[in-house]
Design an enzyme around this catalytic site. Structure first.
Site, PDB file in Angstrom:
ATOM      1  N   LYS A  32      14.587   0.128   5.179  1.00  0.00           N
ATOM      2  CA  LYS A  32      13.931   1.089   3.715  1.00  0.00           C
ATOM      3  C   LYS A  32      14.087   1.860   4.007  1.00  0.00           C
ATOM      4  O   LYS A  32      14.608   2.501   2.571  1.00  0.00           O
ATOM      5  CB  LYS A  32      12.510   0.587   3.524  1.00  0.00           C
ATOM      6  CG  LYS A  32      11.766   1.661   2.321  1.00  0.00           C
ATOM      7  CD  LYS A  32      12.196   0.377   0.773  1.00  0.00           C
ATOM      8  CE  LYS A  32      11.912   1.348  -0.507  1.00  0.00           C
ATOM      9  NZ  LYS A  32      10.952   0.807  -0.679  1.00  0.00           N
ATOM     10  N   LYS A  48       6.831  11.176  -0.035  1.00  0.00           N
ATOM     11  CA  LYS A  48       7.111  10.998   1.405  1.00  0.00           C
ATOM     12  C   LYS A  48       7.672   9.982   2.137  1.00  0.00           C
ATOM     13  O   LYS A  48       7.852   9.382   3.647  1.00  0.00           O
ATOM     14  CB  LYS A  48       5.581   9.635   0.685  1.00  0.00           C
ATOM     15  CG  LYS A  48       4.494   8.865   2.416  1.00  0.00           C
ATOM     16  CD  LYS A  48       4.984   8.123   2.378  1.00  0.00           C
ATOM     17  CE  LYS A  48       4.933   6.903   1.088  1.00  0.00           C
ATOM     18  NZ  LYS A  48       5.628   5.542   1.186  1.00  0.00           N
ATOM     19  N   LEU A  79       1.030  -1.383  -0.011  1.00  0.00           N
ATOM     20  CA  LEU A  79       0.230   0.249  -0.135  1.00  0.00           C
ATOM     21  C   LEU A  79       0.300   1.316   0.572  1.00  0.00           C
ATOM     22  O   LEU A  79       1.743   0.918   0.329  1.00  0.00           O
ATOM     23  CB  LEU A  79      -0.967   0.073   1.084  1.00  0.00           C
ATOM     24  CG  LEU A  79      -1.857  -1.614   0.904  1.00  0.00           C
ATOM     25  CD1 LEU A  79      -2.310  -1.302   2.478  1.00  0.00           C
ATOM     26  CD2 LEU A  79      -2.930  -1.015   0.525  1.00  0.00           C
ATOM     27  N   PRO A  80       0.760   2.563  -0.340  1.00  0.00           N
ATOM     28  CA  PRO A  80       0.280   4.114  -0.906  1.00  0.00           C
ATOM     29  C   PRO A  80       1.884   4.285   0.428  1.00  0.00           C
ATOM     30  O   PRO A  80       2.712   4.637   0.679  1.00  0.00           O
ATOM     31  CB  PRO A  80      -0.311   5.170  -1.359  1.00  0.00           C
ATOM     32  CG  PRO A  80      -0.867   4.010  -1.928  1.00  0.00           C
ATOM     33  CD  PRO A  80      -0.648   2.386  -0.941  1.00  0.00           C
ATOM     34  N   THR A 116       5.825   0.593   2.319  1.00  0.00           N
ATOM     35  CA  THR A 116       7.065   1.592   3.129  1.00  0.00           C
ATOM     36  C   THR A 116       6.435   2.995   3.930  1.00  0.00           C
ATOM     37  O   THR A 116       5.721   3.741   3.725  1.00  0.00           O
ATOM     38  CB  THR A 116       8.011   2.345   2.215  1.00  0.00           C
ATOM     39  OG1 THR A 116       8.463   1.451   1.267  1.00  0.00           O
ATOM     40  CG2 THR A 116       8.691   3.439   3.021  1.00  0.00           C
TER      41      THR A 116
END
Length: 335
Positions: free
Chosen positions: A207, A282, A101-102, A132
């Site tokens: 990450k 983001k 998911l975003p 992430t």
């Protein structure tokens, strides 16, 4: 005992060892086949998730999928995947579920919202989140999963859309050793490297550090390519020189931001597909939050964050993050 008797006894033991080894391999193979016969859930079928889910299908895993975009599920449905109408419907049918998911808010909604995963998750389920997000959100989801009798691990990915398509992703896994081992075969069907980083949240930590470095190197590569071209160098020649010199990096060699230098990358497709600029902004925001909390200076990370935020607000939000090259050539920026 004679030498001959010793040899005979050892030979018998060796034969017995081979027999037991064969039994072990048969059991392992049987368990793997049984594992592949049970449904796997997959939620989030964007540029990355779609390829990841397709690779699971190719490796023989039956899927039940969900995404808010009907177009995203259509081709996978044609390839044999079952389609659910809510995340809860997915969770009720499986004991292994992958989400891609975003952002943190999307993960929280899909897991804890109305008709979310936790409303119908089965006890003993393994929940693998490859989004992430903020490490603290991963830790929060893990606690909620534990309360439902399930296990949550974070397993964000690196490699980009082409690696997702080709099954060459790197997974950075945060969770217990036991959960990591349970997830490894599934993740290996979508990637080349599956690395255990530690407890829940450490996958996310790895990450966001990686993506901060990636953002910095992409801006640097874009600046170098732009300057070289302005100085009269042919783009492919310049890229060749960079990639045989000390400036070589993933952004210059594998994902070059200059159109026409490489085939099959977003820069040669008007920066369509790939990893969106808004998503990079983001991720850089997550890195900056972590830098603040840990009191870790990251001046270049901060500057990269500012640049990608400006790009996001300047019409580049949905373009691949390698459009930093195009942004640098923007007449408005240079006027």
């Amino acid at each position: 005992m004679s030498t001959f008797s010793n040899l005979t006894a050892r030979g018998g033991l060796f034969v017995r060892f081979l027999q037991l080894s064969q039994v072990s391999r048969t059991i392992s193979s049987s368990s793997s086949m049984k594992s592949k016969q049970s449904l796997v859930g997959f939620i989030g079928l964007g540029n990355m998730g779609n390829h990841m889910a397709r690779n699971l299908l190719k490796k023989g895993y039956p899927l039940v999928i969900y995404d808010i975009s009907k177009d995203s599920v259509k081709k996978l449905q044609e390839d044999g995947a079952k389609v659910a109408t809510t995340p809860a419907e997915v969770a009720s049918q499986v004991n292994r579920l992958v989400t891609m998911l975003p952002a943190s808010a999307h993960v929280q909604e899909v897991y804890t919202g109305n008709n979310g995963i936790f409303s119908s998750v089965q006890k003993g389920s393994l929940l693998i989140d490859s989004s992430t997000i903020d490490p603290s959100v991963s830790q929060e989801m893990a606690k909620l999963a534990q309360g439902k009798g399930a296990t949550f691990i974070d397993a964000p990915v690196s490699g980009g859309v082409n690696a997702a398509r080709d099954g060459l992703l790197t997974f950075m896994v945060g969770g217990s050793e036991t959960a990591y081992n349970l997830a490894k075969d599934l993740l290996s069907s979508m990637g080349k490297n599956v690395v255990h980083c530690g407890t829940v949240g450490t996958g996310q930590a790895a990450k966001i550090c990686n993506n901060m470095l990636l953002a910095i190197s992409m801006i640097g590569t874009s600046e170098a390519m732009n300057l070289g071209i302005k100085l009269g160098l042919e783009p492919k020649l310049l890229a060749k020189i960079l990639n045989m010199s000390s400036g070589r990096c993933w952004s210059s060699e594998v994902y070059n931001p200059c159109p026409g230098v490489l085939d099959g990358v977003p820069s040669s497709n008007d920066y369509k597909g790939g990893f969106g600029t808004a998503l990079m902004a983001k991720d850089l925001g997550l890195a900056q939050n972590a830098s603040t909390v840990t009191k870790s200076p990251s001046p270049l990370g901060s500057l990269a964050h500012q640049i990608y935020r400006i790009m996001t607000n300047s019409g580049y939000a949905d373009k691949d993050f390698s459009s930093a090259f195009k942004f640098l050539q923007d007449k408005k920026l240079n006027s």
